[in-house]
Design a protein around this motif. Structure first.
Motif, PDB file in Angstrom:
ATOM      1  N   LEU A 120      -4.997  44.660  -1.281  1.00 53.63           N
ATOM      2  CA  LEU A 120      -5.388  43.318  -1.718  1.00 53.63           C
ATOM      3  C   LEU A 120      -6.301  43.389  -2.938  1.00 53.63           C
ATOM      4  CD1 LEU A 120      -6.000  41.629   1.744  1.00 53.63           C
ATOM      5  CD2 LEU A 120      -4.304  40.910   0.049  1.00 53.63           C
ATOM      6  N   ALA A 121      -7.204  44.349  -2.959  1.00 52.50           N
ATOM      7  CA  ALA A 121      -8.090  44.503  -4.119  1.00 52.50           C
ATOM      8  C   ALA A 121      -7.298  44.850  -5.369  1.00 52.50           C
ATOM      9  CB  ALA A 121      -9.146  45.559  -3.820  1.00 52.50           C
ATOM     10  N   ALA A 122      -6.306  45.740  -5.207  1.00 53.39           N
ATOM     11  CA  ALA A 122      -5.464  46.100  -6.348  1.00 53.39           C
ATOM     12  C   ALA A 122      -4.639  44.912  -6.816  1.00 53.39           C
ATOM     13  CB  ALA A 122      -4.557  47.268  -5.960  1.00 53.39           C
ATOM     14  N   TRP A 123      -4.111  44.137  -5.869  1.00 51.89           N
ATOM     15  CA  TRP A 123      -3.341  42.926  -6.222  1.00 51.89           C
ATOM     16  C   TRP A 123      -4.209  41.942  -6.989  1.00 51.89           C
ATOM     17  CZ3 TRP A 123      -5.122  38.370  -3.854  1.00 51.89           C
ATOM     18  CH2 TRP A 123      -4.424  37.219  -4.208  1.00 51.89           C
ATOM     19  N   ALA A 124      -5.449  41.731  -6.521  1.00 52.56           N
ATOM     20  CA  ALA A 124      -6.339  40.787  -7.193  1.00 52.56           C
ATOM     21  C   ALA A 124      -6.623  41.230  -8.621  1.00 52.56           C
ATOM     22  CB  ALA A 124      -7.641  40.655  -6.404  1.00 52.56           C
ATOM     23  N   GLU A 125      -6.852  42.514  -8.816  1.00 55.02           N
ATOM     24  CA  GLU A 125      -7.124  43.009 -10.163  1.00 55.02           C
ATOM     25  C   GLU A 125      -5.901  42.839 -11.057  1.00 55.02           C
ATOM     26  OE1 GLU A 125      -8.728  47.056 -12.422  1.00 55.02           O
ATOM     27  OE2 GLU A 125      -8.390  47.054 -10.245  1.00 55.02           O
ATOM     28  N   GLU A 126      -4.740  43.155 -10.517  1.00 55.69           N
ATOM     29  CA  GLU A 126      -3.502  43.052 -11.299  1.00 55.69           C
ATOM     30  C   GLU A 126      -3.209  41.613 -11.710  1.00 55.69           C
ATOM     31  OE1 GLU A 126       1.317  43.781 -10.663  1.00 55.69           O
ATOM     32  OE2 GLU A 126      -0.128  44.520  -9.181  1.00 55.69           O
ATOM     33  N   MET A 127      -3.471  40.657 -10.809  1.00 53.54           N
ATOM     34  CA  MET A 127      -3.144  39.258 -11.062  1.00 53.54           C
ATOM     35  C   MET A 127      -4.286  38.495 -11.730  1.00 53.54           C
ATOM     36  SD  MET A 127      -0.057  39.033 -10.067  1.00 53.54           S
ATOM     37  CE  MET A 127       0.236  37.261 -10.033  1.00 53.54           C
ATOM     38  N   GLY A 128      -5.417  39.143 -11.941  1.00 53.47           N
ATOM     39  CA  GLY A 128      -6.538  38.456 -12.558  1.00 53.47           C
ATOM     40  C   GLY A 128      -7.219  37.469 -11.624  1.00 53.47           C
ATOM     41  N   VAL A 129      -7.197  37.774 -10.323  1.00 48.60           N
ATOM     42  CA  VAL A 129      -7.829  36.916  -9.320  1.00 48.60           C
ATOM     43  C   VAL A 129      -9.236  37.446  -9.056  1.00 48.60           C
ATOM     44  CG1 VAL A 129      -7.709  36.040  -6.961  1.00 48.60           C
ATOM     45  CG2 VAL A 129      -5.602  36.392  -8.280  1.00 48.60           C
ATOM     46  N   GLY A 159      -6.431  28.176  -6.877  1.00 46.94           N
ATOM     47  CA  GLY A 159      -7.288  27.757  -5.784  1.00 46.94           C
ATOM     48  C   GLY A 159      -8.164  28.881  -5.256  1.00 46.94           C
ATOM     49  N   THR A 160      -8.829  28.589  -4.138  1.00 45.20           N
ATOM     50  CA  THR A 160      -9.724  29.552  -3.504  1.00 45.20           C
ATOM     51  C   THR A 160      -9.131  29.995  -2.179  1.00 45.20           C
ATOM     52  OG1 THR A 160     -11.632  28.499  -4.539  1.00 45.20           O
ATOM     53  CG2 THR A 160     -12.073  29.958  -2.688  1.00 45.20           C
ATOM     54  N   LEU A 161      -9.003  31.308  -1.995  1.00 44.53           N
ATOM     55  CA  LEU A 161      -8.324  31.914  -0.848  1.00 44.53           C
ATOM     56  C   LEU A 161      -9.304  32.762  -0.054  1.00 44.53           C
ATOM     57  CD1 LEU A 161      -5.757  33.017   0.732  1.00 44.53           C
ATOM     58  CD2 LEU A 161      -5.571  34.703  -1.136  1.00 44.53           C
ATOM     59  N   TRP A 162      -9.175  32.706   1.278  1.00 43.82           N
ATOM     60  CA  TRP A 162      -9.965  33.558   2.171  1.00 43.82           C
ATOM     61  C   TRP A 162      -8.984  34.306   3.066  1.00 43.82           C
ATOM     62  CZ3 TRP A 162     -14.148  31.371   6.082  1.00 43.82           C
ATOM     63  CH2 TRP A 162     -14.853  32.443   6.650  1.00 43.82           C
ATOM     64  N   VAL A 163      -8.995  35.632   3.005  1.00 45.59           N
ATOM     65  CA  VAL A 163      -8.162  36.463   3.870  1.00 45.59           C
ATOM     66  C   VAL A 163      -9.095  37.196   4.828  1.00 45.59           C
ATOM     67  CG1 VAL A 163      -6.398  38.243   4.007  1.00 45.59           C
ATOM     68  CG2 VAL A 163      -6.500  36.748   1.998  1.00 45.59           C
ATOM     69  N   ALA A 164      -8.904  36.995   6.134  1.00 46.62           N
ATOM     70  CA  ALA A 164      -9.838  37.552   7.111  1.00 46.62           C
ATOM     71  C   ALA A 164      -9.083  38.087   8.318  1.00 46.62           C
ATOM     72  CB  ALA A 164     -10.842  36.487   7.550  1.00 46.62           C
ATOM     73  N   GLY A 165      -9.631  39.133   8.926  1.00 47.01           N
ATOM     74  CA  GLY A 165      -9.055  39.654  10.163  1.00 47.01           C
ATOM     75  C   GLY A 165      -8.766  41.139  10.087  1.00 47.01           C
ATOM     76  N   ASP A 166      -8.026  41.613  11.084  1.00 44.00           N
ATOM     77  CA  ASP A 166      -7.735  43.035  11.215  1.00 44.00           C
ATOM     78  C   ASP A 166      -6.835  43.526  10.084  1.00 44.00           C
ATOM     79  OD1 ASP A 166      -6.226  45.425  12.089  1.00 44.00           O
ATOM     80  OD2 ASP A 166      -7.464  45.250  13.879  1.00 44.00           O
ATOM     81  N   PRO A 198      -3.867  32.744  -6.811  1.00 40.15           N
ATOM     82  CA  PRO A 198      -5.005  31.827  -6.670  1.00 40.15           C
ATOM     83  C   PRO A 198      -6.056  32.152  -7.721  1.00 40.15           C
ATOM     84  CG  PRO A 198      -5.110  33.556  -5.011  1.00 40.15           C
ATOM     85  CD  PRO A 198      -3.807  33.747  -5.747  1.00 40.15           C
ATOM     86  N   GLY A 199      -7.091  31.339  -7.811  1.00 42.22           N
ATOM     87  CA  GLY A 199      -8.122  31.608  -8.805  1.00 42.22           C
ATOM     88  C   GLY A 199      -9.137  32.631  -8.353  1.00 42.22           C
ATOM     89  N   GLN A 200      -9.450  32.599  -7.042  1.00 41.80           N
ATOM     90  CA  GLN A 200     -10.429  33.531  -6.510  1.00 41.80           C
ATOM     91  C   GLN A 200     -10.146  33.772  -5.036  1.00 41.80           C
ATOM     92  OE1 GLN A 200     -14.185  31.721  -7.419  1.00 41.80           O
ATOM     93  NE2 GLN A 200     -13.762  29.841  -6.288  1.00 41.80           N
ATOM     94  N   VAL A 201     -10.643  34.892  -4.523  1.00 48.58           N
ATOM     95  CA  VAL A 201     -10.330  35.289  -3.163  1.00 48.58           C
ATOM     96  C   VAL A 201     -11.537  35.962  -2.519  1.00 48.58           C
ATOM     97  CG1 VAL A 201      -9.359  37.514  -3.917  1.00 48.58           C
ATOM     98  CG2 VAL A 201      -8.717  36.575  -1.690  1.00 48.58           C
TER      99      VAL A 201
END
Length: 367
Positions: free
Chosen positions: A229-238, A192-199, A213-216
């Protein structure tokens, strides 16, 4: 002398020339019908692939009252009600009184049905009693949107011995039962599509590090969490993407207690989506959200007071706790009656049930 009830059930008597109905032309009871009365129109005609039906009983749902109160501001009304009024009523039982020539091997006069009112065709909603004329009318035409929609045939057959009002109440009873069978997600939607926002200061992924998820969209202020989070996305192929106007999200995670951020992001949640708030401080003011979407769009709200994002997605119990204490608010209303009756009749029932209602005469009806 003929038996009036038996004659009515056969539904083979000559049909009237006129159809009675209660159209709603806008917000307020003063816009229901004309001059406080139902109107009459010619009996509708039906084509070779359609049915003519008689509405036998119609329940009045609080959803109907919400449409009357809101008029065109209701989230399921998409047209100019002055020019094209809505005929409400989705809790219905009906009888076939006319069969199009191409359907005569499937239906006959006297067949009885209820309607699964949440009708979709090509992914577009045509709910009975909203986009399609509903039970606040004496007769109606059932077309291919109902007979051959995305979910197949939205007519559900009922036994000829089942009462008309009893059948009409199948829809709200189904809503009650469904509320105890909701399957809440315990992770972000796979693909799916994920949005992470905030402090995000001090926040960690926890078990969410294994979710994919598929993209973030990463809109995080804290540099440490943003890098993680950027490292996690790269590792998981997101795929990391930028937010775009009109983009809808399957999951939205708000880091912190900023009410303006919650109000800005919540409308971007897609149908069936999950909205999670991770905050270690109270929200400073009430948050203005369209809570009607929880019902109409099957949304879920999650939250956690700590720093672990995954903790917000802990399994949610949907059944009454056996031997516990249950509070039924609004127990004097129709749906409250149903929830109360269910709580009293289930095998593993609560040991104590508290039933309350704002209006004393209504609660006395359940004593």
């Amino acid at each position: 002398m003929s038996d009036v009830v038996a004659d009515y059930k056969r539904a083979d008597a000559p049909l009237p020339e006129r159809n009675r109905l209660w159209p709603l032309y806008g917000a307020g009871f003063e816009n229901l019908g004309r001059d406080g009365q139902m109107i009459e129109r010619p009996l509708p005609t039906y084509g070779p692939d359609e049915l003519l039906v008689r509405h036998d009983a119609t329940g009045i749902c609080f959803s109907d009252i919400k449409v009357i109160r809101a008029g065109q501001n209701h989230p399921r009304i998409y047209r100019d009600m002055r020019q094209d009024p809505v005929v409400l009523g989705h809790e219905i039982s009906l009888t076939v009184v006319g069969v199009g020539e191409n359907l005569r091997d499937q239906y006959k006069v006297g067949d009885r049905f209820i309607v699964q009112a949440d009708i979709y065709v090509g992914g577009v909603g045509y709910a009975y009693g909203y986009e399609i004329q509903g039970g606040f009318s004496q007769y109606n035409v059932i077309d291919q949107r109902i007979l051959n929609g995305d979910g197949g045939n939205y007519l559900l057959p009922i036994q000829p011995t089942t009462g008309y009002a009893e059948s009409a109440l199948a829809e709200p009873w189904a809503c009650v039962e469904a509320s105890y069978r909701v399957a809440y997600r315990t992770a972000w939607k796979p693909g799916g599509t994920l949005w992470v926002a905030g402090d995000g200061r001090g926040v960690t992924l926890g078990a969410a590090r294994a979710w994919r998820p598929g993209q973030v969209v990463l809109d995080v202020q804290d540099e440490t969490l943003a890098a993680d989070l950027a490292a996690w996305a790269e590792e998981m192929g997101v795929a990391v993407i930028a937010d775009a106007d009109g983009q809808q999200y399957d999951d939205i995670v708000i880091l912190g207690s900023d009410p303006a951020l919650m109000e800005r992001t919540f409308p971007r949640l897609s149908k069936g989506g999950a909205f999670a708030v991770i905050a270690d401080q109270e929200v400073p003011r009430p948050v203005q959200l369209d809570i009607g979407r929880l019902h109409y769009d099957s949304l879920a709200l999650y939250g956690a007071a700590g720093a672990d994002i995954a903790a917000a997605y802990a399994p949610i119990r949907t059944q009454l706790r056996p031997g516990g204490v249950t509070w039924v608010l609004g127990a004097g209303g129709p749906m409250g009656h149903m929830h109360l009756q269910r709580a009293l009749e289930i095998a593993e029932r609560p040991r104590k049930i508290v039933a309350t209602n704002l209006h004393l005469p209504r609660i006395r009806a359940v004593e």
